[in-house]
Scaffold this motif. Sequence first.
Motif, PDB file in Angstrom:
ATOM      1  N   GLU A 166       1.361  -0.945  -0.266  1.00  0.00           N
ATOM      2  CA  GLU A 166      -0.030   0.122   0.074  1.00  0.00           C
ATOM      3  C   GLU A 166       0.759   1.041   0.089  1.00  0.00           C
ATOM      4  N   ARG A 167       1.644   1.494   0.499  1.00  0.00           N
ATOM      5  CA  ARG A 167       2.783   2.583   0.468  1.00  0.00           C
ATOM      6  C   ARG A 167       3.348   2.938  -0.495  1.00  0.00           C
ATOM      7  N   GLU A 168       4.211   1.762  -1.072  1.00  0.00           N
ATOM      8  CA  GLU A 168       4.475   1.449  -2.499  1.00  0.00           C
ATOM      9  C   GLU A 168       3.393   1.607  -3.499  1.00  0.00           C
ATOM     10  N   LEU A 169       2.210   1.863  -3.064  1.00  0.00           N
ATOM     11  CA  LEU A 169       1.126   2.105  -5.178  1.00  0.00           C
ATOM     12  C   LEU A 169       1.170   3.650  -4.354  1.00  0.00           C
ATOM     13  N   GLN A 170       1.207   4.230  -2.660  1.00  0.00           N
ATOM     14  CA  GLN A 170       0.939   5.741  -3.055  1.00  0.00           C
ATOM     15  C   GLN A 170       1.642   6.243  -3.618  1.00  0.00           C
ATOM     16  N   ALA A 171       3.355   6.008  -3.287  1.00  0.00           N
ATOM     17  CA  ALA A 171       3.832   6.798  -4.061  1.00  0.00           C
ATOM     18  C   ALA A 171       4.454   6.683  -4.808  1.00  0.00           C
ATOM     19  N   ALA A 172       4.290   4.994  -6.063  1.00  0.00           N
ATOM     20  CA  ALA A 172       3.631   5.281  -7.147  1.00  0.00           C
ATOM     21  C   ALA A 172       2.053   6.163  -7.686  1.00  0.00           C
ATOM     22  N   ARG A 173       1.728   6.232  -6.993  1.00  0.00           N
ATOM     23  CA  ARG A 173       0.420   7.182  -6.947  1.00  0.00           C
ATOM     24  C   ARG A 173       0.702   9.503  -7.345  1.00  0.00           C
ATOM     25  N   ASP A 174       2.008   9.258  -6.380  1.00  0.00           N
ATOM     26  CA  ASP A 174       2.123  10.357  -6.076  1.00  0.00           C
ATOM     27  C   ASP A 174       2.791  10.484  -7.738  1.00  0.00           C
ATOM     28  N   ILE A 175       4.361   9.696  -7.735  1.00  0.00           N
ATOM     29  CA  ILE A 175       4.686  10.312  -8.848  1.00  0.00           C
ATOM     30  C   ILE A 175       4.074   9.999  -9.959  1.00  0.00           C
ATOM     31  N   GLN A 176       3.012   9.264 -10.026  1.00  0.00           N
ATOM     32  CA  GLN A 176       2.355   8.970 -10.893  1.00  0.00           C
ATOM     33  C   GLN A 176       1.282  10.754 -11.546  1.00  0.00           C
ATOM     34  N   MET A 177       1.103  11.037 -10.586  1.00  0.00           N
ATOM     35  CA  MET A 177       0.149  12.486 -10.151  1.00  0.00           C
ATOM     36  C   MET A 177       1.197  13.595 -10.177  1.00  0.00           C
ATOM     37  N   SER A 178       2.296  13.269 -10.161  1.00  0.00           N
ATOM     38  CA  SER A 178       3.732  14.484 -10.977  1.00  0.00           C
ATOM     39  C   SER A 178       4.038  14.251 -12.104  1.00  0.00           C
ATOM     40  N   MET A 179       4.037  13.372 -12.818  1.00  0.00           N
ATOM     41  CA  MET A 179       3.969  12.959 -13.652  1.00  0.00           C
ATOM     42  C   MET A 179       3.293  14.177 -14.899  1.00  0.00           C
ATOM     43  N   VAL A 180       2.067  14.192 -14.569  1.00  0.00           N
ATOM     44  CA  VAL A 180       1.235  14.819 -15.441  1.00  0.00           C
ATOM     45  C   VAL A 180       0.759  16.521 -14.794  1.00  0.00           C
ATOM     46  N   PRO A 181       0.326  17.417 -15.504  1.00  0.00           N
ATOM     47  CA  PRO A 181       0.662  18.905 -15.607  1.00  0.00           C
ATOM     48  C   PRO A 181      -0.302  19.692 -14.351  1.00  0.00           C
ATOM     49  N   THR A 182      -0.188  19.541 -13.606  1.00  0.00           N
ATOM     50  CA  THR A 182      -1.209  20.376 -12.969  1.00  0.00           C
ATOM     51  C   THR A 182      -1.547  21.566 -12.227  1.00  0.00           C
ATOM     52  N   ILE A 183      -0.578  22.222 -12.666  1.00  0.00           N
ATOM     53  CA  ILE A 183      -0.489  23.941 -12.791  1.00  0.00           C
ATOM     54  C   ILE A 183      -0.777  24.382 -14.173  1.00  0.00           C
ATOM     55  N   PHE A 184      -1.140  25.191 -14.175  1.00  0.00           N
ATOM     56  CA  PHE A 184      -2.162  25.261 -15.698  1.00  0.00           C
ATOM     57  C   PHE A 184      -2.092  27.279 -15.896  1.00  0.00           C
ATOM     58  N   THR A 229      -7.504  17.071 -15.166  1.00  0.00           N
ATOM     59  CA  THR A 229      -7.876  16.243 -14.077  1.00  0.00           C
ATOM     60  C   THR A 229      -7.553  14.663 -14.427  1.00  0.00           C
ATOM     61  N   LEU A 230      -7.612  14.089 -13.708  1.00  0.00           N
ATOM     62  CA  LEU A 230      -6.590  12.828 -14.210  1.00  0.00           C
ATOM     63  C   LEU A 230      -7.075  12.364 -12.231  1.00  0.00           C
ATOM     64  N   GLU A 231      -8.252  10.944 -12.835  1.00  0.00           N
ATOM     65  CA  GLU A 231      -8.689   9.794 -11.550  1.00  0.00           C
ATOM     66  C   GLU A 231      -8.395   9.256 -11.829  1.00  0.00           C
ATOM     67  N   PRO A 232      -7.494   8.335 -10.757  1.00  0.00           N
ATOM     68  CA  PRO A 232      -7.435   6.275 -11.009  1.00  0.00           C
ATOM     69  C   PRO A 232      -8.522   5.965 -10.919  1.00  0.00           C
ATOM     70  N   ALA A 233      -8.612   4.937 -11.018  1.00  0.00           N
ATOM     71  CA  ALA A 233      -9.837   4.296 -10.643  1.00  0.00           C
ATOM     72  C   ALA A 233      -9.066   3.331  -9.189  1.00  0.00           C
ATOM     73  N   ARG A 234      -7.948   2.904  -9.322  1.00  0.00           N
ATOM     74  CA  ARG A 234      -7.139   2.198  -7.900  1.00  0.00           C
ATOM     75  C   ARG A 234      -6.037   3.545  -7.789  1.00  0.00           C
ATOM     76  N   GLN A 235      -4.902   3.017  -7.265  1.00  0.00           N
ATOM     77  CA  GLN A 235      -3.976   3.661  -6.578  1.00  0.00           C
ATOM     78  C   GLN A 235      -3.754   4.221  -7.643  1.00  0.00           C
ATOM     79  N   VAL A 236      -2.922   3.486  -8.774  1.00  0.00           N
ATOM     80  CA  VAL A 236      -2.281   4.195  -9.894  1.00  0.00           C
ATOM     81  C   VAL A 236      -2.789   3.816 -10.919  1.00  0.00           C
ATOM     82  N   GLY A 237      -2.820   3.893 -12.584  1.00  0.00           N
ATOM     83  CA  GLY A 237      -3.420   4.068 -13.584  1.00  0.00           C
ATOM     84  C   GLY A 237      -3.505   3.944 -15.104  1.00  0.00           C
TER      85      GLY A 237
END
Length: 413
Positions: free
Chosen positions: A157-175, A189-197
């Motif tokens: 779970e910790r690794e998947l949360q870290a993976a989610r944080d990394i994935q979300m950092s890969m898409v632009p969130t500042i417009f 917006t990006l909303e994965p169905a699981r921790q990462v998608g």
Amino acid sequence: ANAAPLTGKGQHRMVKPLTEPQAKILVVDDKPKNIRLLEAFLIPGGHQVINASNGEEALQQVQQQRPDLILLDLMMPIMDGYEVLKHLKADERWREIPVIMISALDDIKRVAQCIERGAEDYLPKPFDPVLLRARVNACLEKKRLRDQAKEYSDRLERELQAARDIQMSMVPTIFPAPEPTRPVEISATLEPARQVGGDLYDFFYTDEGQLCFLIGDVSDKGAPAALFMARTTALVRLVDNLLRTSDGGPPTPEQIMNRVNDELCRDNGMQMFVTLLLGVLDPMSGALKCCNAGHLAPYVLGRNGVKSLETAQGIPLGISTSLGYDSSGWTLSPGDCLFIFTDGITEAMDSEGKLFGKKRLEEALQAVAREEPTKVVAAVIEKISEFTDAVPQSDDIAAMALRYGILSGPGNR
């Protein structure tokens, strides 16, 4: 039993074990002779024994000592074993501690109730040493396996949360705000169905000042899809930066798509693929070119309402290099808003299995056709949430809105 006397209620048994303590066991019984007898069986096996004479003391010991196993007498004053078990199973801190009920054979009906409430096993009186050791060892082994599984699950779970944080950092969130040389307002917006998608979006300005944007959907969900998504977005940026036409100009969307597809088809042992919509917008003229690899067509929200832009369709990326890709072109008018999305929106389901569908999406877009991109994206996500209600999200969702030719706020719509 020739056991040493007790040191007092709630105390550790002061008999030196033969080995290092294998487990901390709480014995709960209102009869001191039963506690002494159980200690005589357990301590030589290397266990540390704690005792309590009633249910209230037992709960105090659980909080203070957190035992590995509880031997719990059913019939006790103040609070019986049934009530103690109820308290333990109602508290998430203690519900995983295994409990063996102690009872006379004539009270087997209440023992069965305890088993139904979560007790691991039961031990009849009078105690049989062989049966006692067998059931104690079996419960401790199951607890050890559960603890290992929980530790693995927590680490995952910790690794998947870290993976989610990394994935979300890969898409632009500042417009970036629109400016005279880049009169384009963006929100996504990006909303994965699981921790990462496997859904993706990206946008960036090229060296020539063109706005390159993309949205895609990988064929799977979870960590493999997220890695394939990361590779795809990285390739688009790399190809756009390095590839040049014969006269030294920037690559066209179809040229980028063809080259990215070639790379994704290499060493694709898992046979994954991604649908992708890639567009290039000239922010000064409004000229738009889109290349579509098996993705949903975009919508334009303009003065005349909501219109679907049907593009030339190619196969998804990562399947075959034998077929090429073509682009389609349009010109956006000032105030037009381009909406691109993944099928997690149209295929969102309610409790009856009905799909959100294109019609509901178009109605949601029509209601905000003249709004800024942030409100467009938010309105669509809100409508999906209302439609699905409490149904868990079944697919990743990505959406992006780009409004062309507006430099300031609502007054210029």
